[in-house]
Design a protein around this motif. Structure first.
Motif, PDB file in Angstrom:
ATOM      1  N   GLU A  15       0.926  -1.044   0.204  1.00 31.90           N
ATOM      2  CA  GLU A  15      -0.138   0.267  -0.039  1.00 31.90           C
ATOM      3  C   GLU A  15       1.003   1.124   0.129  1.00 31.90           C
ATOM      4  N   SER A  16       1.732   1.240   0.428  1.00 32.72           N
ATOM      5  CA  SER A  16       2.658   1.620   1.338  1.00 32.72           C
ATOM      6  C   SER A  16       3.230   2.444  -0.427  1.00 32.72           C
ATOM      7  N   LEU A  21       4.422   5.989  -5.558  1.00 33.73           N
ATOM      8  CA  LEU A  21       4.159   5.860  -7.027  1.00 33.73           C
ATOM      9  C   LEU A  21       2.947   6.556  -8.068  1.00 33.73           C
ATOM     10  N   LYS A  22       2.050   6.786  -6.703  1.00 36.03           N
ATOM     11  CA  LYS A  22       0.477   6.869  -7.434  1.00 36.03           C
ATOM     12  C   LYS A  22       0.897   8.713  -7.795  1.00 36.03           C
ATOM     13  N   ASP A  23       2.027   9.363  -5.958  1.00 34.43           N
ATOM     14  CA  ASP A  23       1.939  10.549  -6.162  1.00 34.43           C
ATOM     15  C   ASP A  23       3.030  11.046  -7.681  1.00 34.43           C
ATOM     16  N   THR A  46      -6.459  -7.844   5.006  1.00 30.40           N
ATOM     17  CA  THR A  46      -5.532  -6.807   4.894  1.00 30.40           C
ATOM     18  C   THR A  46      -4.741  -6.900   3.315  1.00 30.40           C
ATOM     19  N   PRO A  47      -5.294  -6.555   2.087  1.00 29.79           N
ATOM     20  CA  PRO A  47      -4.578  -6.586   0.764  1.00 29.79           C
ATOM     21  C   PRO A  47      -2.653  -7.153   1.190  1.00 29.79           C
ATOM     22  N   ILE A  48      -2.448  -7.756   0.445  1.00 28.00           N
ATOM     23  CA  ILE A  48      -0.980  -7.877   0.821  1.00 28.00           C
ATOM     24  C   ILE A  48      -0.411  -6.750  -0.883  1.00 28.00           C
ATOM     25  N   ALA A  49      -1.194  -7.186  -1.256  1.00 28.08           N
ATOM     26  CA  ALA A  49      -0.122  -5.986  -2.938  1.00 28.08           C
ATOM     27  C   ALA A  49      -2.007  -5.192  -3.894  1.00 28.08           C
ATOM     28  N   LEU A  50      -1.420  -4.068  -3.399  1.00 29.01           N
ATOM     29  CA  LEU A  50      -2.284  -3.306  -4.618  1.00 29.01           C
ATOM     30  C   LEU A  50      -1.662  -3.026  -5.761  1.00 29.01           C
ATOM     31  N   ASP A  51      -3.208  -3.116  -7.125  1.00 34.05           N
ATOM     32  CA  ASP A  51      -2.494  -2.678  -8.202  1.00 34.05           C
ATOM     33  C   ASP A  51      -2.666  -1.157  -9.050  1.00 34.05           C
ATOM     34  N   PHE A  69      11.925   4.415 -10.172  1.00 36.45           N
ATOM     35  CA  PHE A  69      10.770   3.812  -8.668  1.00 36.45           C
ATOM     36  C   PHE A  69      10.938   2.900  -8.239  1.00 36.45           C
ATOM     37  N   ILE A  70      11.549   1.889  -9.405  1.00 41.96           N
ATOM     38  CA  ILE A  70      11.366   0.019  -8.764  1.00 41.96           C
ATOM     39  C   ILE A  70      12.599  -0.073  -8.714  1.00 41.96           C
ATOM     40  N   LYS A  71      13.688   0.777  -9.242  1.00 41.65           N
ATOM     41  CA  LYS A  71      15.371   0.509  -9.306  1.00 41.65           C
ATOM     42  C   LYS A  71      15.427   1.269  -7.906  1.00 41.65           C
ATOM     43  N   ASN A  72      15.342   2.310  -7.245  1.00 42.56           N
ATOM     44  CA  ASN A  72      15.569   2.751  -5.849  1.00 42.56           C
ATOM     45  C   ASN A  72      13.826   1.792  -4.651  1.00 42.56           C
ATOM     46  N   ASN A  73      13.109   1.067  -4.847  1.00 46.64           N
ATOM     47  CA  ASN A  73      12.468   0.890  -4.105  1.00 46.64           C
ATOM     48  C   ASN A  73      12.904  -0.873  -4.109  1.00 46.64           C
TER      49      ASN A  73
END
Length: 73
Positions: A15-16, A21-23, A46-51, A69-73
């Motif tokens: 979620e976080s 990423l959305k922001d 609680t969902p494990i992952a959101l899309d 984003f993926i590279k840094n997280n």
């Protein structure tokens, strides 16, 4: 809905991370939508992952932002 307005899944994550990423995408003029397709919340969990979905016509513009984003997280 026009073909270019079709939503495509761009990212799945916690979620976080999805909200961060959305922001980032929205600060760059890319509309993003979060969906919970897991069904976990229906069962009270609680969902494990959101899309995270973006419009198909924003794919090229979003690609480098998502990769970084993926590279840094």
């Amino acid at each position: 809905m026009k073909e270019n307005d079709t939503l495509i899944k761009a990212y799945s994550g916690t979620e976080s991370l999805v909200h961060i990423l959305k922001d980032k995408l929205e600060k760059n003029g890319i509309t993003a939508t979060i969906r919970n397709n897991s069904g976990d919340s229906f069962l009270g969990g609680t969902p494990i992952a959101l899309d995270l979905y973006i419009r198909k016509n924003d794919t090229k513009k979003a690609e480098s932002i998502i990769r970084e984003f993926i590279k840094n997280n």
